[in-house]
Design an enzyme around this catalytic site. Structure first.
Site, PDB file in Angstrom:
ATOM      1  N   ASP A 163      18.472  52.362  77.644  1.00 22.08           N
ATOM      2  CA  ASP A 163      19.223  51.241  76.815  1.00 22.08           C
ATOM      3  C   ASP A 163      18.096  51.924  74.892  1.00 22.08           C
ATOM      4  O   ASP A 163      18.679  51.863  74.074  1.00 22.08           O
ATOM      5  CB  ASP A 163      18.326  50.233  76.509  1.00 22.08           C
ATOM      6  CG  ASP A 163      19.147  49.803  77.930  1.00 22.08           C
ATOM      7  OD1 ASP A 163      20.155  49.276  78.760  1.00 22.08           O
ATOM      8  OD2 ASP A 163      18.015  49.350  79.203  1.00 22.08           O
ATOM      9  N   HIS A 191      17.217  44.472  81.142  1.00 24.98           N
ATOM     10  CA  HIS A 191      17.929  45.319  81.977  1.00 24.98           C
ATOM     11  C   HIS A 191      19.348  44.954  81.788  1.00 24.98           C
ATOM     12  O   HIS A 191      19.577  44.621  82.785  1.00 24.98           O
ATOM     13  CB  HIS A 191      17.710  46.589  82.043  1.00 24.98           C
ATOM     14  CG  HIS A 191      18.756  47.211  82.436  1.00 24.98           C
ATOM     15  ND1 HIS A 191      19.133  47.945  81.461  1.00 24.98           N
ATOM     16  CD2 HIS A 191      19.468  47.749  83.545  1.00 24.98           C
ATOM     17  CE1 HIS A 191      20.695  48.837  81.731  1.00 24.98           C
ATOM     18  NE2 HIS A 191      20.331  48.817  82.943  1.00 24.98           N
TER      19      HIS A 191
HETATM   20  P1  NAD Z   1      24.400  55.719  94.287  1.00 25.85           P
HETATM   21  O1  NAD Z   1      25.268  54.855  94.894  1.00 25.85           O
HETATM   22  O2  NAD Z   1      24.994  57.063  93.888  1.00 25.85           O
HETATM   23  O3  NAD Z   1      23.088  56.364  94.878  1.00 25.85           O
HETATM   24  C1  NAD Z   1      22.172  55.378  95.272  1.00 25.85           C
HETATM   25  C2  NAD Z   1      21.506  55.945  96.588  1.00 25.85           C
HETATM   26  O4  NAD Z   1      20.086  54.975  96.407  1.00 25.85           O
HETATM   27  C3  NAD Z   1      21.748  55.786  98.136  1.00 25.85           C
HETATM   28  O5  NAD Z   1      22.269  57.355  98.189  1.00 25.85           O
HETATM   29  C4  NAD Z   1      22.054  54.463  98.627  1.00 25.85           C
HETATM   30  O6  NAD Z   1      21.449  55.491 100.135  1.00 25.85           O
HETATM   31  C5  NAD Z   1      20.696  54.209  98.562  1.00 25.85           C
HETATM   32  N1  NAD Z   1      19.683  53.852  98.841  1.00 25.85           N
HETATM   33  C6  NAD Z   1      19.891  52.434  98.978  1.00 25.85           C
HETATM   34  N2  NAD Z   1      18.731  51.436  99.798  1.00 25.85           N
HETATM   35  C7  NAD Z   1      17.503  52.565  99.468  1.00 25.85           C
HETATM   36  C8  NAD Z   1      16.679  52.594 100.377  1.00 25.85           C
HETATM   37  N3  NAD Z   1      15.783  51.418 100.698  1.00 25.85           N
HETATM   38  N4  NAD Z   1      15.656  53.477 100.350  1.00 25.85           N
HETATM   39  C9  NAD Z   1      16.325  54.505  99.593  1.00 25.85           C
HETATM   40  N5  NAD Z   1      17.052  54.897  99.369  1.00 25.85           N
HETATM   41  C10 NAD Z   1      18.622  53.967  99.424  1.00 25.85           C
HETATM   42  O7  NAD Z   1      24.085  54.917  93.098  1.00 25.85           O
HETATM   43  P2  NAD Z   1      22.787  55.522  91.830  1.00 25.85           P
HETATM   44  O8  NAD Z   1      24.319  55.711  90.518  1.00 25.85           O
HETATM   45  O9  NAD Z   1      21.970  57.012  91.561  1.00 25.85           O
HETATM   46  O10 NAD Z   1      22.072  53.706  90.401  1.00 25.85           O
HETATM   47  C11 NAD Z   1      21.215  53.707  91.798  1.00 25.85           C
HETATM   48  C12 NAD Z   1      20.619  52.759  90.820  1.00 25.85           C
HETATM   49  O11 NAD Z   1      20.348  52.472  89.453  1.00 25.85           O
HETATM   50  C13 NAD Z   1      21.577  51.671  91.042  1.00 25.85           C
HETATM   51  O12 NAD Z   1      21.051  50.349  91.657  1.00 25.85           O
HETATM   52  C14 NAD Z   1      22.022  51.397  89.240  1.00 25.85           C
HETATM   53  O13 NAD Z   1      22.855  49.969  89.240  1.00 25.85           O
HETATM   54  C15 NAD Z   1      21.206  51.357  89.233  1.00 25.85           C
HETATM   55  N6  NAD Z   1      20.638  51.903  87.267  1.00 25.85           N
HETATM   56  C16 NAD Z   1      19.914  51.431  86.776  1.00 25.85           C
HETATM   57  C17 NAD Z   1      19.931  51.841  85.024  1.00 25.85           C
HETATM   58  C18 NAD Z   1      18.751  51.474  84.257  1.00 25.85           C
HETATM   59  O14 NAD Z   1      19.055  52.374  83.487  1.00 25.85           O
HETATM   60  N7  NAD Z   1      17.813  51.151  85.069  1.00 25.85           N
HETATM   61  C19 NAD Z   1      20.589  52.703  84.695  1.00 25.85           C
HETATM   62  C20 NAD Z   1      21.588  53.802  85.978  1.00 25.85           C
HETATM   63  C21 NAD Z   1      21.530  53.442  87.265  1.00 25.85           C
HETATM   64  C1  LMR Z   2      22.901  51.579  82.376  1.00 29.19           C
HETATM   65  O1  LMR Z   2      22.523  50.637  82.349  1.00 29.19           O
HETATM   66  O2  LMR Z   2      24.042  51.780  82.833  1.00 29.19           O
HETATM   67  C2  LMR Z   2      23.115  50.490  84.492  1.00 29.19           C
HETATM   68  O3  LMR Z   2      22.121  49.601  84.042  1.00 29.19           O
HETATM   69  C3  LMR Z   2      24.145  50.301  85.249  1.00 29.19           C
HETATM   70  C4  LMR Z   2      24.871  49.468  84.987  1.00 29.19           C
HETATM   71  O4  LMR Z   2      24.763  48.397  85.807  1.00 29.19           O
HETATM   72  O5  LMR Z   2      24.833  49.266  83.900  1.00 29.19           O
END
Ligand code: NAD
Ligand code: LMR
Length: 332
Positions: A163, A191
């Site tokens: 962010d 967030h």
């Molecule tokens: P994705 O679906 O591509 O990958 C997530 C992976 O996590 C999958 O491979 C799944 O098998 C694995 N997983 C699920 N449960 C698990 C566990 N208990 N232990 C280990 N692995 C596990 O998703 P992504 O695009 O990589 O996003 C991951 C997370 O990050 C999501 O919750 C998304 O919303 C979050 N995210 C946060 C931010 C932020 O700014 N904080 C930004 C982008 C995404």
């Molecule tokens: C983001 O800010 O891109 C992540 O938290 C993914 C989402 O769900 O917005």
């Protein structure tokens, strides 16, 4: 090579991890240290990590140490310095027949993951381990994990750097400044769409945002909502949640914690409140942070907040309090 660092990454077969993991061993994030990786996935996909390990080996990373993969988080946790907790389900997908619209909708799906992981980190991670929760809803997942870890010498954080980077990009376009000139961009609160990106306390060439950005309408009607809704905008445009920018932000957070913060500066992440800025103790809230010379992370306590800022932060803190209430059953 001076020393080594062990990093655990969950969700290692996911989208974010694919951009994140190579950067951990590229010699930039941890400088000269040898980097051991422990990659964790759920049993259904853990075998796919063999392919990722092959690619890492093929990439020529002189600083890469041991690389292991497992579906056993406890085993991976042993003596780890860093935990990047990415593993969880993103929004934008259909889950049990319902489209996940808001990050808070993920609370009941993802929250439980962080109880077992928190316990393992508290028991098996290094005493000075740092934990960055990326998986959403990141703040409350970190709250759950920290509570389960019961290890006050470890530092739990939730990621708000993405962010902050988004906000810097918008400000740099508005002011025609290079993004590197926009400093101290703090995201207060959760967030989530209630986050408060603080334009007043940014510094550009030494001038405070409150003196350069004299356009409160732009701040309220364009800047703040654009940062708050950027995650959704990317999901709508890409059909999947931000991945490469999230990975870069995780690396930026690690680097901010690995190197002392310049005097007068701060970076953005959410950590457990000790009552600073009147945020209730224990909430994992976005704050201005500094990495001190001794390696500790401290809240920068001398930012001034306008009444407008205080009201906006309170909205986000109230949301964190309601998320805390919703996960009461996960607290031991
Ligand atoms: P994705 O679906 O591509 O990958 C997530 C992976 O996590 C999958 O491979 C799944 O098998 C694995 N997983 C699920 N449960 C698990 C566990 N208990 N232990 C280990 N692995 C596990 O998703 P992504 O695009 O990589 O996003 C991951 C997370 O990050 C999501 O919750 C998304 O919303 C979050 N995210 C946060 C931010 C932020 O700014 N904080 C930004 C982008 C995404
Ligand atoms: C983001 O800010 O891109 C992540 O938290 C993914 C989402 O769900 O917005």
């Amino acid at each position: 090579m001076s020393s080594s660092v062990k990093v655990v990454v969950t969700g290692a077969a996911g989208q974010i991890a694919y951009s994140l993991i190579p950067r951990l061993v590229d010699g930039r994030t941890f400088g000269n240290k040898k980097v051991d990786l422990a990659l964790v996935e759920i049993p259904q996909v853990v075998d796919k990590l063999e392919g990722l390990v092959m690619e890492l080996e093929d990439s020529y990373f002189p600083n890469m140490g041991n690389v292991s993969y497992t579906d056993n988080f406890q085993e991976a946790s042993k003596d780890a310095d860093w935990f990047l907790l990415v593993g969880s389900i993103p929004r934008g997908i259909v889950y049990n027949g319902k489209k996940i619209e808001e990050r808070s909708d993920l609370l009941s799906i993802n929250g439980g993951i962080f109880v077992d992981q928190g316990e393992a980190i508290g028991n098996y991670g290094k005493e000075n381990a740092k934990i960055l929760v990326v998986g959403n809803p990141a703040n409350t997942n970190a709250f759950i994990g920290k509570n389960a870890a019961k290890n006050e010498s470890q530092l739990w954080m939730a990621m708000t750097m993405l962010d902050s980077n988004r906000a810097k990009s918008i400000i740099s376009k508005k002011t025609n400044k290079n993004i590197a000139d926009v400093k101290n961009m703090i995201i207060w609160g959760n967030h989530s769409p209630t986050m408060y990106p603080d334009a007043e306390n940014i510094s550009i060439d030494g001038d405070l945002g409150s003196s350069i950005l004299n356009d409160q309408n732009w701040i309220q009607d364009i800047f703040i909502p654009s940062v708050q809704q950027r995650g959704k905008a990317v999901i709508d445009a890409r059909g999947a949640s931000s991945a490469t920018s999230a990975a870069k932000a995780a690396i930026d957070t690690v680097m901010a914690c690995e190197h002392p913060t310049d005097s007068g500066s701060c970076f953005s992440a959410a950590i457990s409140s000790d009552g600073a800025y009147d945020v209730p103790e224990g909430l994992i809230c976005g704050f201005p942070l500094m990495r001190m010379d001794d390696g500790s992370i401290e809240i920068k306590r001398d930012l001034s907040l306008s009444n407008f800022a205080k009201k906006r932060i309170q909205i986000s803190v109230d949301e964190l309090l309601s998320e805390k209430e919703a996960v009461k059953h996960l607290m031991k």
